[in-house]
Enzyme design. Structure first.
Site, PDB file in Angstrom:
ATOM      1  CE  LYS A 201       4.392   5.717  13.386  1.00 43.98           C
ATOM      2  NZ  LYS A 201       3.898   4.061  13.469  1.00 43.98           N
ATOM      3  NE  ARG A 236       1.856   1.289  20.035  1.00 39.99           N
ATOM      4  CZ  ARG A 236       3.437   1.962  19.906  1.00 39.99           C
ATOM      5  NH1 ARG A 236       3.635   2.571  18.648  1.00 39.99           N
ATOM      6  NH2 ARG A 236       4.220   1.824  20.291  1.00 39.99           N
TER       7      ARG A 236
END
Length: 267
Positions: A201, A236
């Protein structure tokens, strides 16, 4: 015993890291097989990008993307469906998914009706608006309070397996994401299993200077190891093998203390 690993499988043309790579069923299934060989416990299938600025897709298009993949993987591994649409959740659980990974944190009644597990993720706004100057007085407290309320609703509705996810990058500035990662232990202390998705991210790129998501793997592994050491139950990731290597080293360093967290105990 460390946390379980969910391998991210985006069957979309526009996801921030791997959009367009696996939007054809054959390519998606081959990638799922690779994630499983690398050690994933769960394959998390998503057919609508939730990256900042992403456009929403219609129900029929999302189903077209995800259903063939879920059907192909059912019975071969545990599958979660990353969706905010009731119809997609229902169709995919019928096809063999066992977890609804819900960025809206609103589908708990659907999960209860289906007998599926449910991941409640904190998010502000829509993908188109969520990064428009997000502000919090106390991001950890506000996110934790919200997730506990939603998780308690799910528990009361009869959902057997509930996870809470702080939603890194979903309506947060990089400093908010760092604060939430620092506070994973407080999320764990709520008693609900915690899911963390930091993989590739933008806040990882903000710290490392890496603008290309595929070059954020090492930073993502550090974030995963931090979350795991704090007691996260589910991580995840895009890069399963690298993450597991990092977690094994973290576990070896921590020794017996790794197993003190409830999330790391044998059932």
């Amino acid at each position: 015993m460390g946390p379980r690993i969910a391998g991210i499988l985006n069957v979309t043309p526009d996801s921030f890291s791997d959009g367009g790579l696996y939007d054809e069923p054959g390519a998606a299934i081959r990638q799922a097989e690779q994630l499983l060989r690398d050690g994933a416990d769960i394959i998390d299938v998503g057919g609508e990008s939730t990256r900042p600025g992403a456009r929403l897709v219609g129900e029929a298009e999302e189903l077209r993307r995800v259903l063939p993949v879920v059907e192909a993987l059912a019975g071969r591994c545990e599958v979660s469906i990353d969706t905010t649409k009731e119809s997609v959740a229902r169709a995919c659980v019928k096809a063999g998914a066992s977890i609804v990974n819900d960025v809206s944190a609103e589908l708990y009644a659907v999960a209860a009706d289906l007998g599926a597990g449910w991941i409640a993720t904190h998010k502000r706004g829509t993908p188109a608006t969520m990064q428009d100057n997000p502000e919090y007085d106390d991001v950890l407290r506000e996110v934790t309070d919200y997730l506990v309320v939603q998780a308690e609703k799910a528990k009361a509705a009869g959902v057997a397996g509930v996870w809470i996810d702080p939603g890194l990058g979903f309506g947060k500035r990089p400093q908010h994401d760092y604060d939430l990662l620092r506070g994973v232990g407080e999320l764990v202390a709520t008693g609900f299993p915690v899911c963390v998705g930091a993989s590739r991210k933008s806040f990882i790129g903000q710290a490392t200077g890496q603008t290309r998501p595929e070059r954020r793997v090492s930073g993502s592994v550090v974030a995963a190891a931090w979350a795991a050491a704090a007691g996260a139950d589910l991580i995840r990731v895009h890069d399963v093998r690298a993450t597991l290597d990092g977690l094994r080293v973290a576990g070896a360093i921590m020794g017996d203390t790794w197993h003190e967290h409830p999330a790391h105990r044998q059932p």
